[in-house]
Structures are given as C-alpha cells and as structure tokens.
Motif scaffolding. Structure first.
Motif, short mmCIF file in Angstrom:
data_model
loop_
_atom_site.label_atom_id
_atom_site.label_comp_id
_atom_site.label_asym_id
_atom_site.label_seq_id
_atom_site.Cartn_x
_atom_site.Cartn_y
_atom_site.Cartn_z
N HIS A 139 -26.62 -54.29 -23.32
CA HIS A 139 -27.59 -55.30 -22.92
C HIS A 139 -27.15 -55.98 -21.63
O HIS A 139 -25.96 -56.09 -21.35
CB HIS A 139 -27.75 -56.36 -24.01
N ARG A 140 -28.12 -56.45 -20.86
CA ARG A 140 -27.80 -57.27 -19.70
C ARG A 140 -27.62 -58.71 -20.14
O ARG A 140 -28.18 -59.15 -21.13
CB ARG A 140 -28.92 -57.18 -18.66
N ALA A 141 -26.80 -59.43 -19.41
CA ALA A 141 -26.59 -60.83 -19.72
C ALA A 141 -27.79 -61.65 -19.28
O ALA A 141 -28.49 -61.31 -18.33
CB ALA A 141 -25.33 -61.33 -19.03
N GLY A 142 -28.03 -62.74 -20.00
CA GLY A 142 -29.06 -63.68 -19.62
C GLY A 142 -28.44 -65.00 -19.20
O GLY A 142 -27.38 -65.39 -19.72
N ARG A 143 -29.08 -65.69 -18.27
CA ARG A 143 -28.56 -66.98 -17.80
C ARG A 143 -29.69 -68.01 -17.84
O ARG A 143 -30.80 -67.75 -17.37
CB ARG A 143 -28.01 -66.87 -16.37
N TRP A 144 -29.38 -69.17 -18.44
CA TRP A 144 -30.35 -70.24 -18.56
C TRP A 144 -29.82 -71.51 -17.92
O TRP A 144 -28.61 -71.78 -17.98
CB TRP A 144 -30.62 -70.55 -20.04
N GLU A 145 -30.72 -72.28 -17.32
CA GLU A 145 -30.39 -73.65 -16.91
C GLU A 145 -31.25 -74.58 -17.74
O GLU A 145 -32.49 -74.47 -17.73
CB GLU A 145 -30.63 -73.85 -15.41
N LEU A 146 -30.62 -75.50 -18.47
CA LEU A 146 -31.30 -76.27 -19.51
C LEU A 146 -31.07 -77.76 -19.36
O LEU A 146 -30.03 -78.21 -18.87
CB LEU A 146 -30.79 -75.86 -20.90
N MET A 147 -32.05 -78.53 -19.86
CA MET A 147 -31.87 -79.96 -20.05
C MET A 147 -32.57 -80.33 -21.36
O MET A 147 -33.33 -79.52 -21.92
CB MET A 147 -32.47 -80.77 -18.88
N ILE A 148 -32.29 -81.53 -21.87
CA ILE A 148 -32.93 -82.00 -23.10
C ILE A 148 -33.99 -83.03 -22.75
O ILE A 148 -33.73 -83.99 -22.01
CB ILE A 148 -31.90 -82.64 -24.05
N ASN A 149 -35.20 -82.84 -23.27
CA ASN A 149 -36.24 -83.86 -23.16
C ASN A 149 -35.96 -84.89 -24.25
O ASN A 149 -36.23 -84.65 -25.43
CB ASN A 149 -37.63 -83.24 -23.36
N THR A 150 -35.35 -86.01 -23.88
CA THR A 150 -34.91 -86.97 -24.89
C THR A 150 -36.06 -87.64 -25.62
O THR A 150 -35.88 -88.13 -26.74
CB THR A 150 -34.00 -88.04 -24.26
N ALA A 151 -37.25 -87.66 -25.03
CA ALA A 151 -38.39 -88.28 -25.69
C ALA A 151 -38.86 -87.45 -26.89
O ALA A 151 -39.36 -88.00 -27.87
CB ALA A 151 -39.55 -88.47 -24.71
N THR A 152 -38.67 -86.13 -26.81
CA THR A 152 -39.15 -85.25 -27.89
C THR A 152 -38.03 -84.50 -28.59
O THR A 152 -38.28 -83.82 -29.58
CB THR A 152 -40.13 -84.22 -27.32
N ASN A 153 -36.79 -84.60 -28.07
CA ASN A 153 -35.65 -83.82 -28.57
C ASN A 153 -35.97 -82.33 -28.54
O ASN A 153 -35.67 -81.58 -29.46
CB ASN A 153 -35.26 -84.24 -29.99
N GLU A 154 -36.58 -81.89 -27.45
CA GLU A 154 -36.89 -80.48 -27.26
C GLU A 154 -36.24 -79.99 -25.96
O GLU A 154 -36.05 -80.76 -25.02
CB GLU A 154 -38.40 -80.25 -27.19
N PRO A 155 -35.86 -78.71 -25.93
CA PRO A 155 -35.22 -78.19 -24.72
C PRO A 155 -36.21 -77.98 -23.58
O PRO A 155 -37.39 -77.65 -23.82
CB PRO A 155 -34.65 -76.84 -25.19
N GLU A 156 -35.74 -78.20 -22.37
CA GLU A 156 -36.52 -77.88 -21.17
C GLU A 156 -35.76 -76.80 -20.40
O GLU A 156 -34.63 -77.01 -19.98
CB GLU A 156 -36.71 -79.12 -20.30
N VAL A 157 -36.39 -75.64 -20.24
CA VAL A 157 -35.77 -74.53 -19.52
C VAL A 157 -36.17 -74.63 -18.05
O VAL A 157 -37.34 -74.45 -17.70
CB VAL A 157 -36.19 -73.17 -20.11
N LEU A 158 -35.23 -74.94 -17.18
CA LEU A 158 -35.52 -75.07 -15.75
C LEU A 158 -35.50 -73.73 -15.04
O LEU A 158 -36.20 -73.53 -14.05
CB LEU A 158 -34.50 -76.02 -15.10
N LYS A 159 -34.67 -72.81 -15.57
CA LYS A 159 -34.54 -71.51 -14.92
C LYS A 159 -33.98 -70.51 -15.91
O LYS A 159 -33.10 -70.84 -16.70
CB LYS A 159 -33.61 -71.62 -13.70
N THR A 160 -34.48 -69.29 -15.89
CA THR A 160 -33.90 -68.22 -16.72
C THR A 160 -33.97 -66.92 -15.94
O THR A 160 -34.94 -66.67 -15.21
CB THR A 160 -34.65 -68.09 -18.06
#
Length: 611
Positions: A139-160
């Motif tokens: 498999h190829r590796a995957g790379r994510w750039e992430l932050m947390i939306n603190t208002a909803t406690n849900e992840p925000e994916v800025l880049k993949t």
C-alpha cells in the motif's frame, strides 16, 4: 420577557473538546515542560499498544525539534498502521477509541490520549497536526493534516494526499506546540522514555533531543508480552445504574440467558440460583424488570459466592523481564522481584508486581527512587497523591535494613519499582498521574513491597556476615605469614602454603594445585575441599596453555585464544573433598590461577572467583 426566558436564550451545549480547550490542565498540559512530556507519552502509549496488538516488536522513534519559540514533536512507529478513514477520528476527536468499553488491560482507556496533544498543539500555535500512516508494503502511505473543531468535537481535514514512505508499515505523527524542554533524570521526556524501557524491555526506543543528542534504549528481549483478552463484566463490580442500562439494552429475550451471556463467572446453574435468590422469573424479559426488581437482582449478586474474573485479561511484565529491565538501566549489586497473585477490586481484576534494586551506582544519601507504573505506563507526576507511594510509606522499612527517618519514603541506595496491571486502573484524574487509594490495591502493593524487603534484608545480612569474614581472613593472612616465615627460618625449612590453614580456620572452600614431574610429563593434582558447614555447588575452571590429557574426572574443554579452559561441575557436602588429576608436558606449559564460579569470593581460598 421574563428573566428566565432571557437566560434560556444563552443556554447551549458544550462539546467535550470545548470543555478541555478551557480546562487543559486536567489532561496534563498545565506547564510548558509537562506539555511536551504528555504529548510524547500519549503518542508512545498508542504506538506500543498498536505494535503489541499486531504482535510486532516495537521500534519507536521520538524527535524533538526547536521551531522558533516552540517545538515540533515527531513520534514514529513500526506498528500496523491505521486505516485511512479512521485517521481523522483517532487523532482529531476526543473520546474516540476502541479500548474504553473493552474489559482488558491496555495503556489507553479513555479515548482522550493523542487527540489531547492535537488540541493543545492547535491552541498554542494554530497549526495543524500531520499524520502519515501505511498499513502494508503493497500500500502507499497516506498523509493527513488535521485540526479539531472544538465546537462540535469533530475532525477537520485540511489536506490529504498519498505519499512515499520507506517503512513497510507504521504511523508517524508531527505536532507543533509551545513548550519547554528539560533534561532531568525523572520528570522529562528522557526520564519518561527511560522508565518506559524498563517495563517494556521488548521495545527499542530512539530519542533525538533538540540539541541533536541521540539516546537509544535498546530492547533487552525479543519476547513479546503475553497478550490480554477481553472479558465480560463481573457481577460484583456492577452498580445499579449500570445494571439497569444493561437490562434495558440487551438483545437477550430471557433473564437467565442475559445473566449467563453478559457476565463472567456466571453460567446456566449460577444464573438460575441468582434468579431464585432475587425471587425473579428466569424466563421473564430483562427489559421488563422494574427498579425494585433490578435492586433485588443486584443484591443477589452480592450474596453469591462467585469465582473471580478470568485473569487472561491481564498482561503482567513478569519477574524475569522486570529484572532484565532494571539490569539494563541500572548498575546495581542486588535485584529482588515478586509477582503477587491476581486480586479483585469492585469486580475488576488486577495484579501487582514489585522490583527492588539496591547498591551499585544508586545514591545512598537521599530517598530511594520510586518508579510507579500502571499498565506498563510510567507515572511521573503527583507521586505524593498516589496509592503506590502511600503503600511504600505504610511499610516499616527499618525492619528491612533501610532507614526511614520520620516515616515516609525510605532513605538509601535503592530503587523501588511497582507495577499495577488491571482492566481498569482507578486513576485520580484524567491526566492519569496517580492511582486512587483503593484499599485492595494498597494492601496488595504493601504485601509485594514486604516480600522484596525480606529478600533485601537477607542479602544485606549475608553481605554483612561475609564482610566480617573477609576482615577476619585479612587479619589472619597478615599474622600467619609472619609466623610461618619465622618458623621456616628457625627450622631451616621451605615456607609452607598457608591457604589450607586459612581455609580450615575460616571454613572456606579450598582449591590447591600441586605438580609432580616424571619422564617428561607433569602430573597435576587439583585438590578441592569444603571446610564450610554448608554444601557448595560450583564450577571449577583450570586454564592451561595446552590441552590436558588423562583427565579424571573428565572435563568439558573450551579452546581459547591462548590456551584451553577445562571445566568441572562440582558439588561438595560439608567436610567433603575431591581430587582432579591430569597430565601435561613438564616444560613450556603455562598455568593460570584456578577459577571458581558460583561461590562468594569471601568463602574461597586458593582460587580466583567470578560470577
């Protein structure tokens, strides 16, 4: 508009991420140095758990880089990797994980862990966290750039994106944050990883510090910890609210099948007896139980004599590996270990392991070093508020040859290691720094400490006796040669070997070599005599520049670079002696001093002692 109606407009739900955003000290991010340590701790815990679940020997890389006023923390492992769709939730959603509901030993239990580090990172620098992961060589590796939306406690994916990575599988997390890097023995990233290496001797951990210094904690064993298996809850650990919840949401149609299928230590016969004690119909639907009936059911649990929960949900370190871990990180004279039987508190199985290291390079002018662990995780903070420390303070260490001025933690050249393994460690807070004072746990820790304390007392007592023997022997060896020399001069005879006399006086093991030459051969006799009052089993080494012949009794011969080592295993009762004979050429042969292995040097005359 009424005041209550006006106030109601301002009411709104708070997400767990938003709560911890404003109360980050609860998670262990209350100071700049501790913030870095906590982040590394959570990432390393995840890596170790992932590797062990996949039966992979952990190889973990930790790097701390300076970035302006802050730091970049990199933690990389060779674990199984993470399936792409799970990456955002694992790293950028608090209270998300696979271990919270599983009743088995694991490092992470709460589902906060590394996501708390992600939250602190974005709070202090505003930068996203980068995660690279790969699940297999094909498999190829995957790379994510992430932050947390603190208002909803849900992840925000800025880049993949997909990327190249030379690891066959594994995960790498990179976080930027404010912090302070300190280098100390205990409360530091170095100190934390050193302690991790002690109780995880199967792991290899590499630390690259901000100044470029590299510290490698090599693995001491290739043996993986025994795996832990998930178990069902135990009836004695239930509370009324939890029981009602289980009754309400079970898919079982009958109460007796609910009891037998939902709890450990409960089979068909026991479930029937529980129903009889609670005066409940075993055929009724669990969902139909009233509050009072559930109360009677819980009371019936308490009245039953049930087997303890299964113990395969635990994965203790083991005495052998505790010893290996201590030997790897400390140079000491003595190590004692013990593993207590599995016990139970509130239906939760737990096991206590204790190690004690003494002497050597450990400092004797201060309090003993206390190493606290829970499910193989070092506890660096809140030592004074921990059940482990309280148990240490409860023990009267003077009985075990350690001073304890004013009570409290003892003083002396020692280190105490205490490990608690459980399906549910009762931490005092979400930061998991200290174990709560559960009476059953405190009692088991005390028993383990007393056991290694008794071993220490025997060692110190024996060492003291041997030291006194050594002093006595040294005095004898100063006086006897003078007497021997005077008598030899008066009688005009050769001065005799005083080793046999010293051995008899001291009750030592004597090794004496004599050589007689005849017809170009040297007949060598090794006489071994036990003048002590106890049996002695040992190895005797005789190193000669040539291989001996006509050896009786036969020896195991090992070729060395400059000769041959002849080895005999010998066991002598008190007063017993044995002769060993062999021949070598009478000229050009070099002998080394005989060597005894397996007996204290203070108890041997006429030979060098090793081991």
């Amino acid at each position: 508009m009424e005041i209550a109606e006006e106030l109601a407009k301002h009411q709104k739900a708070i997400s767990v991420a938003e709560f911890f955003e404003k109360n980050r000290q609860i998670l262990g991010f209350d100071s700049a140095p501790r913030a870095l340590i906590t982040t590394v701790k959570e990432a390393v815990d995840n890596s170790l758990d992932a590797c062990e679940e996949a039966d992979i020997l952990p190889d973990i890389f930790v790097q701390i880089l300076r970035r302006g006023e802050g730091f970049r923390v990199v933690v990389e492992d060779n674990g199984p990797g993470i399936v792409g769709g799970e990456v955002p939730r694992v790293f950028a959603k608090l209270l998300y994980g696979s271990r919270f509901h599983a009743l088995k030993q694991s490092r992470g239990q709460q589902g906060i862990g590394i996501s708390a580090g992600v939250l602190y990172s974005q709070l202090t620098t505003g930068r996203p966290t980068a995660v690279t992961t790969k699940i297999g060589p094909t498999h190829r590796a995957g790379r994510w750039e992430l932050m947390i939306n603190t208002a909803t406690n849900e992840p925000e994916v800025l880049k993949t994106e997909e990327t190249e990575w030379d690891r066959p599988h594994g995960t790498r997390v990179e976080l930027e944050m404010e912090g302070s890097y300190v280098r100390s023995r205990r409360q530091s990233i170095y100190g934390y990883l050193k302690n991790v290496a002690i109780v995880n001797p199967h792991a290899r951990i590499t630390l690259v510090e901000p100044d470029g210094n590299v510290e490698v904690f090599e693995r001491a064993t290739d043996k993986m910890p025994s795996p832990s298996y998930e178990i069902k809850p135990h009836p004695l650990g239930m509370e009324l609210g939890g029981l009602i919840k289980m009754l309400r949401y079970t898919d079982k149609k009958k109460l007796k099948s609910f009891l037998a299928g939902s709890f450990s230590s409960v089979g068909a016969i026991i479930s029937q007896e529980i129903c009889d004690r609670a005066e409940l119909d075993p055929e009724m639907a669990p969902q139909d139980l009233t509050h009072s009936e559930a109360t009677r059911l819980l009371a019936a649990f308490k009245e039953m004599r049930l087997k303890s929960p299964p113990t395969d949900c635990l994965s203790p370190i083991g005495e052998e590996l505790i010893r290996a871990g201590l030997e790897k990180e400390y140079r000491v004279d003595f190590i004692a270990t013990t593993k207590r039987p599995v016990s139970v508190y509130a239906g939760n199985p737990f096991q206590v392991e204790v190690g004690l290291a003494y002497g050597g390079e450990l400092k004797g002018d201060g309090k003993v070093e206390v190493l606290r662990f829970a499910n193989r995780v070092p506890l660096l903070y809140q030592q004074g508020g921990c059940a482990i420390t309280h148990a240490i303070e409860n023990v009267s260490w003077k009985i075990y040859s350690l001073s304890q001025p004013g009570g409290g933690v003892p003083v002396g050249p020692a280190a105490l290691l205490v490990h608690i393994a459980s399906t549910n460690i009762p931490f005092t807070s979400e930061s998991k720094d200290a174990v709560a004072d559960v009476p059953e746990i405190v009692a088991e820790v005390e028993l383990g400490l007393k056991e290694v304390g008794r071993k220490l007392r025997r060692y110190i007592s024996k060492k003291s006796a041997l030291s006194e023997r050594k002093e006595k022997e040294e005095i004898i060896r100063k006086i006897l040669p003078r007497i021997s020399k005077k008598l030899s001069e008066l009688l005009a005879r050769e001065e005799p070997d005083i080793n046999p006399v010293v051995a008899k006086i001291m009750g030592n093991l004597l090794v004496k070599r004599s050589v007689a030459s005849e017809n170009g051969l040297a007949l060598v006799t090794l006489e071994v005599a036990n003048y002590g009052d106890a049996s002695k089993a040992f190895k005797l080494h005789e190193t000669v520049s040539v291989e001996a012949e006509a050896v009786e009794p036969p020896a195991r011969v090992i070729a060395l670079g400059d000769g041959y080592d002849h080895l005999w295993k010998i066991s002598l009762r008190p007063g017993e002696r044995q002769q060993i004979r062999y021949t070598v050429p009478s000229e050009g042969v070099r002998f080394s001093e005989p060597v005894v292995e397996g007996v204290a040097s203070e108890l041997v005359s006429g030979a060098r002692v090793v081991g």
